[in-house]
Design a protein around this motif. Sequence first.
Motif, short mmCIF file in Angstrom:
data_model
loop_
_atom_site.label_atom_id
_atom_site.label_comp_id
_atom_site.label_asym_id
_atom_site.label_seq_id
_atom_site.Cartn_x
_atom_site.Cartn_y
_atom_site.Cartn_z
N UNK A 1 3.25 0.28 5.06
CA UNK A 1 4.11 1.04 4.12
C UNK A 1 3.57 1.35 2.85
N UNK A 2 2.32 1.10 2.89
CA UNK A 2 1.30 1.71 1.37
C UNK A 2 1.70 0.90 0.30
N UNK A 3 2.18 -0.48 0.48
CA UNK A 3 2.38 -1.37 -0.59
C UNK A 3 1.35 -1.78 -1.46
N UNK A 4 0.21 -1.76 -0.91
CA UNK A 4 -1.07 -2.18 -1.50
C UNK A 4 -1.96 -0.83 -1.71
N UNK A 5 -2.06 -0.43 -2.99
CA UNK A 5 -2.88 0.72 -3.50
C UNK A 5 -3.82 0.28 -4.56
N UNK A 6 -5.07 1.21 -4.13
CA UNK A 6 -6.26 1.31 -5.10
C UNK A 6 -6.63 2.55 -5.47
N UNK A 7 -6.01 2.71 -6.70
CA UNK A 7 -6.31 4.21 -7.29
C UNK A 7 -7.53 4.60 -7.07
N UNK A 8 -8.72 4.15 -7.58
CA UNK A 8 -10.02 4.51 -7.60
C UNK A 8 -10.79 3.43 -7.15
N UNK A 9 -11.79 3.83 -6.62
CA UNK A 9 -12.91 2.69 -6.13
C UNK A 9 -13.39 1.87 -7.30
N UNK A 10 -13.69 0.64 -6.99
CA UNK A 10 -14.00 -0.42 -7.96
C UNK A 10 -13.05 -0.92 -8.97
N UNK A 11 -11.87 -0.42 -8.51
CA UNK A 11 -10.89 -1.02 -9.52
C UNK A 11 -10.03 -1.92 -8.76
N UNK A 12 -9.14 -2.84 -9.12
CA UNK A 12 -8.50 -4.00 -8.70
C UNK A 12 -7.16 -2.92 -8.01
N UNK A 13 -6.89 -3.48 -6.69
CA UNK A 13 -5.74 -3.03 -6.18
C UNK A 13 -4.42 -3.58 -6.75
N UNK A 14 -3.36 -2.80 -6.50
CA UNK A 14 -2.17 -3.27 -7.03
C UNK A 14 -0.98 -3.27 -5.93
N UNK A 15 -0.03 -3.96 -6.19
CA UNK A 15 1.08 -4.36 -4.81
C UNK A 15 2.28 -3.77 -5.55
N UNK A 16 2.95 -2.79 -4.84
CA UNK A 16 4.34 -2.64 -5.27
C UNK A 16 5.41 -3.87 -4.89
N UNK A 17 5.71 -4.82 -5.68
CA UNK A 17 6.71 -5.89 -5.08
C UNK A 17 7.85 -5.57 -4.78
#
Length: 68
Positions: free
Chosen positions: A29-45
């Motif tokens: 569902x693409x809930x977990x995303x990492x905008x750029x390499x070496x950055x923390x991923x984010x979750x759309x809760x």
Amino acid sequence: MQLVVVNKDKCLPDKCENGECIATYSCTWKVLEQKNHYELPSINLQKCLGCARCTFICPLGALEIIQR
């Protein structure tokens, strides 16, 4: 209901191959995303279904289940 969160103390993108979070590929569902390499991923809760599939993929154990 359970949700997944990123434990910022355990998440170390520089330890992942090419700084890329492999767990982002596990979420249909693409809930977990990492905008750029070496950055923390984010979750759309608001979209997270709590399936926890991503928690099994992360080699650092940085994705954790919480009860809501």
